[in-house]
Design a protein around this motif. Structure first.
Motif, PDB file in Angstrom:
ATOM      1  N   LEU A  10       0.699  -1.091  -0.045  1.00  0.00           N
ATOM      2  CA  LEU A  10       0.144   0.215   0.061  1.00  0.00           C
ATOM      3  C   LEU A  10       0.760   0.950   0.089  1.00  0.00           C
ATOM      4  N   ARG A  11       2.221   1.256   0.713  1.00  0.00           N
ATOM      5  CA  ARG A  11       2.706   2.358   0.601  1.00  0.00           C
ATOM      6  C   ARG A  11       3.543   2.509  -0.817  1.00  0.00           C
ATOM      7  N   CYS A  12       3.825   1.490  -1.703  1.00  0.00           N
ATOM      8  CA  CYS A  12       4.201   1.792  -2.955  1.00  0.00           C
ATOM      9  C   CYS A  12       3.243   2.061  -3.857  1.00  0.00           C
ATOM     10  N   VAL A  13       2.248   1.400  -3.832  1.00  0.00           N
ATOM     11  CA  VAL A  13       1.168   1.426  -4.993  1.00  0.00           C
ATOM     12  C   VAL A  13       0.093   2.579  -4.496  1.00  0.00           C
ATOM     13  N   GLY A  14       0.070   3.179  -3.393  1.00  0.00           N
ATOM     14  CA  GLY A  14      -0.975   4.259  -2.965  1.00  0.00           C
ATOM     15  C   GLY A  14      -2.171   3.417  -2.699  1.00  0.00           C
ATOM     16  N   SER A  15      -3.408   4.093  -2.512  1.00  0.00           N
ATOM     17  CA  SER A  15      -4.605   3.428  -2.099  1.00  0.00           C
ATOM     18  C   SER A  15      -5.127   2.739  -3.307  1.00  0.00           C
ATOM     19  N   THR A  16      -5.485   1.475  -2.963  1.00  0.00           N
ATOM     20  CA  THR A  16      -5.884   0.544  -3.993  1.00  0.00           C
ATOM     21  C   THR A  16      -6.723  -0.381  -3.462  1.00  0.00           C
ATOM     22  N   ASP A  17      -7.123  -1.537  -4.396  1.00  0.00           N
ATOM     23  CA  ASP A  17      -8.166  -2.398  -4.201  1.00  0.00           C
ATOM     24  C   ASP A  17      -7.273  -3.901  -3.984  1.00  0.00           C
TER      25      ASP A  17
ATOM     26  N   VAL B 136      -4.624 -11.763   1.113  1.00  0.00           N
ATOM     27  CA  VAL B 136      -4.213 -10.280   1.210  1.00  0.00           C
ATOM     28  C   VAL B 136      -5.554  -9.436   2.179  1.00  0.00           C
ATOM     29  N   GLU B 137      -6.689 -10.099   1.795  1.00  0.00           N
ATOM     30  CA  GLU B 137      -7.903  -9.180   2.373  1.00  0.00           C
ATOM     31  C   GLU B 137      -7.769  -9.678   3.960  1.00  0.00           C
ATOM     32  N   SER B 138      -7.490 -10.707   4.473  1.00  0.00           N
ATOM     33  CA  SER B 138      -7.761 -10.910   5.880  1.00  0.00           C
ATOM     34  C   SER B 138      -6.298 -10.249   6.473  1.00  0.00           C
ATOM     35  N   GLU B 139      -5.309 -10.163   5.834  1.00  0.00           N
ATOM     36  CA  GLU B 139      -4.198  -9.394   6.272  1.00  0.00           C
ATOM     37  C   GLU B 139      -4.643  -8.061   6.425  1.00  0.00           C
ATOM     38  N   LEU B 140      -5.213  -7.436   5.481  1.00  0.00           N
ATOM     39  CA  LEU B 140      -5.734  -6.107   5.481  1.00  0.00           C
ATOM     40  C   LEU B 140      -6.582  -5.706   6.620  1.00  0.00           C
ATOM     41  N   ILE B 141      -7.513  -6.647   6.869  1.00  0.00           N
ATOM     42  CA  ILE B 141      -8.303  -6.501   8.069  1.00  0.00           C
ATOM     43  C   ILE B 141      -7.696  -6.617   9.344  1.00  0.00           C
ATOM     44  N   ASP B 142      -6.501  -7.407   9.481  1.00  0.00           N
ATOM     45  CA  ASP B 142      -5.738  -7.334  10.679  1.00  0.00           C
ATOM     46  C   ASP B 142      -5.036  -6.064  10.799  1.00  0.00           C
ATOM     47  N   LEU B 143      -4.621  -5.332   9.645  1.00  0.00           N
ATOM     48  CA  LEU B 143      -3.746  -4.158   9.747  1.00  0.00           C
ATOM     49  C   LEU B 143      -4.690  -3.108   9.959  1.00  0.00           C
ATOM     50  N   ALA B 144      -6.001  -3.066   9.550  1.00  0.00           N
ATOM     51  CA  ALA B 144      -7.170  -2.335   9.790  1.00  0.00           C
ATOM     52  C   ALA B 144      -7.457  -2.109  11.379  1.00  0.00           C
ATOM     53  N   VAL B 145      -7.352  -3.240  12.051  1.00  0.00           N
ATOM     54  CA  VAL B 145      -7.985  -3.518  13.434  1.00  0.00           C
ATOM     55  C   VAL B 145      -6.614  -2.865  14.327  1.00  0.00           C
ATOM     56  N   ALA B 146      -5.487  -2.948  13.702  1.00  0.00           N
ATOM     57  CA  ALA B 146      -4.313  -2.492  14.222  1.00  0.00           C
ATOM     58  C   ALA B 146      -4.198  -0.947  14.247  1.00  0.00           C
ATOM     59  N   GLY B 147      -4.797  -0.495  13.054  1.00  0.00           N
ATOM     60  CA  GLY B 147      -4.985   1.076  12.926  1.00  0.00           C
ATOM     61  C   GLY B 147      -3.917   1.564  11.827  1.00  0.00           C
ATOM     62  N   LEU B 148      -3.526   0.549  10.946  1.00  0.00           N
ATOM     63  CA  LEU B 148      -2.650   0.854  10.164  1.00  0.00           C
ATOM     64  C   LEU B 148      -2.959   1.060   8.839  1.00  0.00           C
ATOM     65  N   VAL B 149      -4.439   0.740   8.554  1.00  0.00           N
ATOM     66  CA  VAL B 149      -4.724   0.969   7.201  1.00  0.00           C
ATOM     67  C   VAL B 149      -6.446   1.241   7.478  1.00  0.00           C
ATOM     68  N   THR B 150      -6.999   1.705   6.426  1.00  0.00           N
ATOM     69  CA  THR B 150      -8.302   2.087   6.585  1.00  0.00           C
ATOM     70  C   THR B 150      -8.742   1.677   4.838  1.00  0.00           C
ATOM     71  N   HIS B 151     -10.446   1.382   5.191  1.00  0.00           N
ATOM     72  CA  HIS B 151     -11.088   1.012   3.914  1.00  0.00           C
ATOM     73  C   HIS B 151     -12.006   2.133   3.517  1.00  0.00           C
ATOM     74  N   HIS B 152     -12.022   2.732   2.371  1.00  0.00           N
ATOM     75  CA  HIS B 152     -13.115   3.723   1.739  1.00  0.00           C
ATOM     76  C   HIS B 152     -13.914   2.949   0.725  1.00  0.00           C
ATOM     77  N   LYS B 153     -15.138   2.777   1.278  1.00  0.00           N
ATOM     78  CA  LYS B 153     -16.056   2.103   0.201  1.00  0.00           C
ATOM     79  C   LYS B 153     -16.138   3.352  -0.945  1.00  0.00           C
ATOM     80  N   GLY B 154     -16.561   3.017  -2.380  1.00  0.00           N
ATOM     81  CA  GLY B 154     -16.615   3.866  -3.222  1.00  0.00           C
ATOM     82  C   GLY B 154     -15.382   4.530  -3.744  1.00  0.00           C
ATOM     83  N   PHE B 155     -14.413   4.780  -3.125  1.00  0.00           N
ATOM     84  CA  PHE B 155     -13.038   5.596  -3.820  1.00  0.00           C
ATOM     85  C   PHE B 155     -11.978   5.039  -3.000  1.00  0.00           C
TER      86      PHE B 155
END
Lengths: 425, 198
Positions: B7-14, B29-48
Motif C-alpha cells: 500500500l505504501r508503494c502502490v498508494g490507495s488501491t483494491d 491479502v484481504e484477511s491481512e488487510l483486516i488485521d492491519l485495519a484493526v491495528a489502525g495501520l490501514v483504513t478502507h474507503h468504500k466507493g473510492f
C-alpha cells in the motif's frame, strides 16, 4: 589543425562536421552578435575516439593550446541532429580537466539511453557528436547576471513579441533543466540596456533566417552573451500566424508561407485550445493535448472526493496520484518534462496535462482551465476554440485556393495540400 | 509486512492490486488487510480509493523497512543499485513517451498505432531495456530480496505486450510503466528519500 576549429565568422563547415550548435555560433559571429570565445572538436574526432578509445594524435596538444587563454570553460555536446538532453554538458571546467571532459562528452554519445533515443528517431549510430569548448560566462556572477531562453515571437500563438524565461543569478543549465523557478522573459526589461541588446539580436537573427528564432543566453554583470541559436520551429496556430505575419512584413512570399505550414499543423489547430487573450496565471509544457476545466485538487484524495470536475495539481506525481488523475479532468505538475511520470500517465488516460509550471501557488478549490497543447493554466472558464476560426488561417487558405485554382468546399488540410502540390511541381 | 508495504508503494488501491504486487492470494491479502485495519495501520474507503495507509501505517512501514535494511546491513549496496536504477529511469520514460506520442513535422502527435513497423521497433526497445533492467533488479534483490518480485512483474507485463496486448507497455494499471513507477516509489520509501520537498 585536423580536428579542432576556432568558432569564428569564418567557420563555414556543415553541421555534419562541426555540429549544429557550433554552426549556429558561427552564424551569430557573422551577424556581429556577442558569443564567448570557443573552439569546436569535430564529429570525425568523436568517431575516431569511439573507434580507438583515445583522442586522435595531436588533438590533446591542440586543445591545451586553444584553451590556454580561457581560465574556465564549458564543454558541451553538439551533434548534427538535435538530441535534447541525451548527452553530457560539463560546466566550470579548468584547463587541466578539459581533455577528460571532452572524452566524457564523446563517450556520452554511446550511453544506452542515447542509443535507444537514436533507434527510436531513426538517427544513425555512427554520426558521433562534435564538442564545443567555450569560455564560461557567469550567470551567477552578481545580481545583474543571469541566464535565459528566448523566442523572437510567442511560440504558442505566433504573436510578434519576444517570449521566454529568465533566471537571475544562475548558470545556463538551470533554465533548461527545469529545476529552478524561472521568471517570464519580460522581467528582463528591468535591465533596459540588456533588453534592447536582446531585442536587437532577435531581430537580426530573424532577418537572417526569415523565420522566428530561438536563443539561449547568459548575461554577466549586465553584458549579454549568446550561447545557442536555431530557427523557432513553430507548430499549429502559431505556425500559421507566423507565416502570414512574415508575408505582411515582406520577409517571405505567399508561396513560401504556404510551404512553411505543414498540413499536420492544420490538423493540430483543430485540437481544443484556450482562445488567445485569456490571462495566463502560470505556464508550463503541454504534454497531452486538449482543454480541461475543474477545481484545483492538491492531493489525489481531494480529486477523488471532489463532487464536480477537478484538476489535480501536484509537485510531481507518484503511483498514489494515479487514482487522483483517474478522477480528475486534467493534471498540472510543478516539475518534470515531456517524458515525466505525470506526462506518461496523463496520456495513458487521454487527459490534458501540463508539466513543469515551476511554482504551485494555486489554492485548493480554485476554478482553473488548462490547455495541454500550449501548457497554459488560466483562472475560471475562458473561451475555448476548437477550430482555427482566426483571420490568419482564413488568409492562408485563401492564398492556397488562389494557387490551386480551386475554391470548392473541402477540409482545410486538403486546401493546403492542393496548393503545396502545385508549388512543389 | 508485504501487504502494508504494498500500500505504501502502490498508494490507495483494491485487494486485487495488492495481490498482484505481493504475489499473495486475494483472500490472504484481504484477511491481512483486516488485521492491519484493526491495528489502525490501514483504513478502507468504500466507493473510492479502496484500502489506504493511515499516518500510523505509513510510519510503521517506514520503521519496519528501515529496520529490515539495517538488520541486513545492505543499505550501502541498495543505495548503489538505486544509482544504477536512476540511470535507467529516464530511458524507460523516453520509451513510454515514444510509445504514446510521435513528432510529426515537429508537432507532438498522439501515436495512432497505424505504423506497425514503428510500434514493433518500440516494443523491441522495451525488450532490450528489460534485459538491462533485470541486471539492476538483480543488484537490488541482492541487497533486499523482495525487489526480485519486480523482475517477475516487469517480465509479465512485457510478455503480454509482446504477445499483442500492447496496453501493457504504458497504458494500463498493470503496465510495464506502472510496475516501474511502483519500483521507483518502493526504492524511495525503502531508502527514506523524499520525492519532493514542499
Amino acid at each position: 589543425m585536423d580536428h579542432l576549429r576556432h568558432v569564428t565568422a569564418a567557420l563555414d563547415e556543415p553541421p555534419e562536421v562541426v555540429g549544429g550548435k557550433a554552426h549556429g555560433l558561427a552564424l551569430l559571429h557573422r551577424l556581429g552578435l556577442p558569443v564567448p570565445e570557443a573552439v569546436v572538436i569535430t564529429t570525425e574526432a568523436c568517431r575516431a575516439f569511439l573507434r580507438d578509445g583515445r583522442l586522435p594524435a595531436g588533438l590533446a596538444a591542440e586543445l591545451t593550446a586553444a584553451v590556454a587563454g580561457m581560465s574556465v570553460v564549458s564543454v558541451r555536446s553538439g551533434a548534427a541532429v538535435s538530441m535534447p538532453g541525451m548527452m553530457d554538458t560539463i560546466l566550470n571546467v579548468r584547463p587541466e580537466a578539459v581533455e577528460d571532459s571532452v572524452k566524457a562528452v564523446f563517450s556520452s554519445w554511446n550511453t544506452p539511453r542515447a542509443r535507444t533515443y537514436r533507434t527510436l528517431h531513426d538517427i544513425p549510430h555512427d554520426l558521433g557528436t562534435a564538442v564545443i569548448v567555450q569560455r564560461m560566462v557567469f550567470g551567477d556572477h552578481d545580481d545583474r547576471s543571469g541566464t535565459g531562453v528566448a523566442f523572437s515571437r510567442d511560440p504558442s500563438t505566433g504573436e510578434n513579441t519576444p517570449f521566454g524565461e529568465v533566471l537571475f543569478g544562475h548558470q545556463g543549465d538551470a533554465v533548461v533543466s527545469g529545476r529552478e523557478l524561472t521568471l517570464p522573459l519580460r522581467e528582463l526589461t528591468h535591465e533596459p540596456e540588456l533588453w534592447q541588446q536582446l531585442e536587437d539580436a532577435l531581430t537580426r537573427i530573424e532577418r537572417h533566417y526569415r523565420d522566428a528564432c530561438y536563443v539561449e543566453f547568459t548575461f554577466e554583470s549586465g553584458v549579454l552573451w549568446l550561447l545557442q541559436v536555431r530557427p523557432g520551429r513553430f507548430t499549429g496556430a502559431a505556425a500559421v500566424r507566423l507565416a502570414t505575419d512574415l508575408v505582411d512584413e515582406g520577409a517571405i512570399t505567399k508561396e513560401e508561407a504556404l510551404l512553411r505550414v505543414s498540413p499536420q499543423h492544420l490538423r493540430h489547430v483543430r485540437t481544443p485550445r484556450i482562445a488567445p487573450g485569456a490571462e495566463v496565471v502560470v505556464r508550463g509544457l503541454g504534454v497531452c493535448p486538449g482543454v480541461a476545466t475543474g477545481r484545483v485538487a492538491l492531493t489525489a484524495d481531494e480529486a477523488v472526493r471532489m463532487a464536480g470536475p477537478s484538476v489535480l495539481v501536484r509537485p510531481e506525481t507518484s503511483p498514489d496520484d494515479i487514482r487522483g488523475l483517474a478522477a480528475a479532468a486534467g493534471v498540472v505538475t510543478a516539475r518534470g518534462g515531456p517524458a515525466s511520470h505525470a506526462a506518461v500517465v496523463a496520456r495513458s488516460m487521454g487527459k490534458p496535462g501540463v508539466v513543469g509550471v515551476g511554482r504551485l501557488d494555486l489554492a485548493a478549490g480554485t476554478l482553473v482551465t488548462i490547455d495541454g497543447t500550449s501548457g497554459e493554466v488560466v483562472l475560471g472558464t475562458p473561451e475555448i476554440v476548437t477550430t482555427a476560426a482566426d483571420t490568419h488561417l482564413h488568409r492562408l487558405l485563401e492564398w492556397a485556393d488562389e494557387v490551386s485554382g480551386d475554391d470548392s468546399e473541402r477540409p482545410e488540410t486538403e486546401r493546403l495540400e492542393a496548393a503545396q502540390a502545385v508549388l512543389r511541381r | 509486512m508485504t501487504v502494508l508495504h504494498a500500500l505504501r508503494c502502490v498508494g490507495s488501491t483494491d485487494v486485487g492490486r495488492v495481490a498482484a504486487f505481493t504475489g499473495l492470494g486475494e483472500s490472504e491479502v484481504e484477511s491481512e488487510l483486516i488485521d492491519l485495519a484493526v491495528a489502525g495501520l490501514v483504513t478502507h474507503h468504500k466507493g473510492f480509493g479502496g484500502w489506504q495507509l493511515t499516518e500510523a501505517g505509513k510510519a510503521a512501514d517506514a520503521e519496519r523497512t528501515a529496520a529490515e535494511l539495517d538488520a541486513a546491513g545492505t543499505r550501502t549496496a541498495l543505495k548503489e543499485a538505486f544509482e544504477d536504477f536512476l540511470v535507467l529511469n529516464p530511458e524507460l520514460l523516453d520509451l513510454c513517451t515514444a510509445w504514446q506520442v510521435r513528432q510529426v513535422d515537429g508537432v507532438m502527435t498522439i501515436n495512432d498505432h497505424r505504423d506497425a513497423a514503428y510500434d514493433d521497433r518500440v516494443v523491441r526497445m522495451f525488450a532490450d531495456f528489460h534485459e538491462r533492467a533485470v541486471v539492476v533488479i538483480g543488484e537490488l534483490a541482492a541487497a533486499v530480496p523482495r525487489f526480485g518480485r519486480y523482475e517477475t512483474r516487469l517480465g509479465t507485463a512485457l510478455a503480454r505486450a509482446r504477445a499483442g496486448e500492447r496496453k501493457y507497455l504504458a497504458d494500463t494499471i498493470a503496465s510495464f510503466h506502472t510496475v516501474w513507477a511502483e519500483l521507483h516509489e518502493d526504492l524511495l520509501a525503502t531508502l527514506g528519500i523524499q520525492r519532493w520537498t514542499t
